[in-house]
Motif scaffolding. Sequence first.
Motif, short mmCIF file in Angstrom:
data_model
loop_
_atom_site.label_atom_id
_atom_site.label_comp_id
_atom_site.label_asym_id
_atom_site.label_seq_id
_atom_site.Cartn_x
_atom_site.Cartn_y
_atom_site.Cartn_z
N ASP A 1 7.31 14.05 1.00
CA ASP A 1 7.20 12.49 1.33
C ASP A 1 8.44 11.85 1.87
N GLU A 2 9.65 12.39 1.28
CA GLU A 2 10.97 11.77 1.66
C GLU A 2 11.19 12.03 3.05
N ALA A 3 10.60 13.17 3.68
CA ALA A 3 11.08 13.44 5.19
C ALA A 3 10.03 12.76 5.92
N ALA A 4 8.59 12.64 5.79
CA ALA A 4 7.84 11.85 6.35
C ALA A 4 8.40 10.26 6.33
N GLY A 5 8.80 9.71 5.24
CA GLY A 5 9.20 8.48 4.94
C GLY A 5 10.26 8.22 5.85
N ARG A 6 11.38 8.91 5.83
CA ARG A 6 12.48 8.85 6.77
C ARG A 6 12.17 8.84 8.12
N GLU A 7 11.27 9.76 8.68
CA GLU A 7 10.80 9.86 10.16
C GLU A 7 10.10 8.62 10.59
N ALA B 1 2.19 16.88 10.69
CA ALA B 1 2.31 17.49 12.33
C ALA B 1 2.61 16.30 13.34
N GLN B 2 2.11 15.22 13.17
CA GLN B 2 2.13 14.11 14.23
C GLN B 2 3.72 13.53 14.23
N LEU B 3 4.34 13.73 12.91
CA LEU B 3 5.55 13.20 12.82
C LEU B 3 6.65 14.23 13.34
N GLY B 4 6.35 15.42 13.75
CA GLY B 4 7.35 16.41 14.31
C GLY B 4 7.45 17.48 13.41
N PRO B 5 8.23 18.55 14.02
CA PRO B 5 8.40 19.76 13.61
C PRO B 5 9.05 19.75 12.12
N ALA B 6 10.37 19.19 12.19
CA ALA B 6 10.92 18.99 10.95
C ALA B 6 10.16 18.44 9.65
N VAL B 7 9.35 17.47 10.03
CA VAL B 7 8.54 16.91 8.56
C VAL B 7 7.29 18.10 8.47
N GLN B 8 6.93 18.64 9.60
CA GLN B 8 5.80 19.56 9.33
C GLN B 8 6.42 20.67 8.54
N ALA B 9 7.72 21.02 8.59
CA ALA B 9 8.40 22.24 8.10
C ALA B 9 8.61 21.84 6.70
N ALA B 10 9.00 20.64 6.51
CA ALA B 10 9.17 20.06 5.03
C ALA B 10 7.96 19.89 4.07
N CYS B 11 6.68 19.75 4.90
CA CYS B 11 5.58 19.63 4.26
C CYS B 11 4.92 20.98 4.10
N ALA B 12 5.50 22.00 4.36
CA ALA B 12 4.92 23.27 4.36
C ALA B 12 4.38 23.44 2.56
N ARG B 13 5.24 22.64 1.80
CA ARG B 13 5.13 22.92 0.48
C ARG B 13 4.74 21.25 0.06
N ALA C 1 0.88 -1.27 -0.02
CA ALA C 1 0.00 0.15 0.20
C ALA C 1 0.97 1.24 0.03
N LEU C 2 0.77 1.83 -1.19
CA LEU C 2 1.90 2.94 -1.35
C LEU C 2 1.18 4.14 -0.50
N GLU C 3 2.26 4.83 0.15
CA GLU C 3 2.16 5.99 0.75
C GLU C 3 2.57 7.40 0.13
N GLN C 4 2.07 8.19 -0.47
CA GLN C 4 2.58 9.38 -0.92
C GLN C 4 1.69 10.59 -0.70
N ASP C 5 1.78 11.79 -1.12
CA ASP C 5 1.08 13.01 -0.72
C ASP C 5 0.82 13.15 0.71
N THR C 6 1.75 13.10 1.68
CA THR C 6 1.46 13.05 3.20
C THR C 6 0.50 14.09 3.58
N PRO C 7 -0.64 13.50 4.29
CA PRO C 7 -1.30 14.76 4.68
C PRO C 7 -0.93 15.53 5.78
N THR C 8 -1.50 16.77 5.94
CA THR C 8 -0.90 17.92 6.77
C THR C 8 -1.03 17.21 8.21
N ASP C 9 -2.12 16.68 8.61
CA ASP C 9 -2.18 16.49 10.04
C ASP C 9 -1.36 15.09 10.24
N GLU C 10 -0.85 14.28 9.23
CA GLU C 10 0.21 13.39 9.59
C GLU C 10 1.25 13.90 9.76
#
Length: 429
Positions: free
Chosen positions: A111-117, A93-105, A82-91
Motif C-alpha cells: 500500500d505504501e509503494a502504491a501510494g507513493r507512486e 501492475a498499472q503502477l509499474g514494476p517497482a510497485v508490482q514487486a512490492a505487492c507480490a506480498r 475514500a480510503l484506498e487500502q489493499d491495493t489490487p494486483t491489476d492496479e
Amino acid sequence: MRILSILRKDLLILLRDRGEMASLFLMPLAFIVPIALVFPPDGYNLNADRKPELPVAVYDIVEGAVGAQAQELLDLLAQSYALEQDTPTDEAAQLGPAVQAACARPGPACDEAAGREKVLRNWRTVALIVPEGFSAAIAAGERISVTLLYNPARNPVERQLAEGVLTGATMRLSIEHQLINGLRQFGDLIELAPEEVRRNIDRSAEFEATPVDWSPALSVVSVQPTAARISVTPNTLQQTVPGYTVMFVYFMIGAVAASLKLERNTGALRRLMTTPVGRGELLAGKVLSALLVGVLQIGVLFAIGALFFGMTLGNAPGALALLTVAVALSAVCLGLAAAAYNFERGLTLILIVAALLAGCMFPADWLPPVLRTINVALPQTWAMQGFQDLITRGMGLSEVLPEMAALLGFALLAFAAAVRKFNDEEWKR
C-alpha cells in the motif's frame, strides 16, 4: 396592422432560411440528445458528493488486525475521504514494476509503494502512512507521528485541506485517550485517599441532585447573508439543456443580421423606408418576428428536455416564461445592432467563445476568478444564471429579477444603438 404585416413578412423570411432554422433548432439537439442518452442525470458527477481518494498504508497491526486506535483514525478520515487500502494486483501492475514487486506480498508495504507512486504521478493529492506501534502509543498517551506524503507540484490548497482533516482527526483521537487516561489516574488517586474522603466521594456520587439544564451555554445559529446566492451545482440535464439552448439562441444574432443584410442588398429595405411605415414600426415588426422564433426555440428545446429526458423546469413557470422572453429579446436586439453596424465577420466564433465563458458548456464556477469577472459583461452569463436559478435552484420570480433586468438592459442598449445607426444615411444605402 402595419406592424403585423412587417412581422409576418420578416417571420416568413426567417423561416424560409432552412440553414438558419437548422442551426437554431437542430444543432443544439445534436449536442443535447447524445449527452442526455449516454449519461445518466448525474453522469457528469457535477452534483455528486464524491469523496476524494486517500491512499493509506497501515503498519500498526496487532494480533493480525489493524490496531484499535489506528482503526479509530481510519474511521474518522473515512468521513471525508475514500480510503484506498489493499491495493489490487491489476492496479499494482498499472503502477509499474517497482510497485508490482512490492505487492507480490499484500500488506502495508504494498500500500505504501502504491501510494507513493500515485502521489508521484499526480494521481492523488496525498498518501498516509500509519507507523507500527501507533495504537500502543496513543493508548499510553505518548507522542507519535504519522506520515503524509504529498507532491509539491500539486495544488497546495488540496494538500492543506488534507493536512487540516488529518490534524483534526489525530487531535481528537489523542485528546479522547488523554482524557480516558486522566480519569483512570484520578481513580487510582482516589484509592490512595483517606477513608473519610472516599466515603464523601461515594456519598456525592449517590446524591440525586435536582435535574439541571445541560444544554450548552453557547449556541450557534446559522444565518445566510441577505446578499448571498445559493450555490447548487447542476446535474447533467440541468447543465446541458439550458447551456446549449442559451448558446444557440444567441445564434439568432446572426440570423437577424443575415436577414437585414439580404433586404439591404436586394433594395427591399430602401423600398420599405419609402412607404408610410414608420421606422419605429419597421424595427418593432422585425424585433417581434425574430422574438417569436427565439421564444419558440427555447420552448421547444426545454420541452424536449422535460418530456423525453425528465428534466425539471423549476417551480415558477411564469418566471421561466418571462425570463425566456428577456433572453430572446436580448439576442434579437443584439442582432439588430450587429446588422446596423455591419458586424458579421467572425460572429460565430465570438458567440462560441462567449458561450464558453458564460458557462454554457460547463458550470461557470469552474472558471478562474478573472474570467468569472469578465463574463458578467456577456448576456449569455445572465441568461444561464437566470435559467439555473429557476431550474436548478428552485428559485422564483423575485430572485431572477436582477438577471432579467440585465438582459433587458442589453436589449435596450443594442436597440438604441441600432436605431441610431438606422437614422444614419450611410446605413440606408
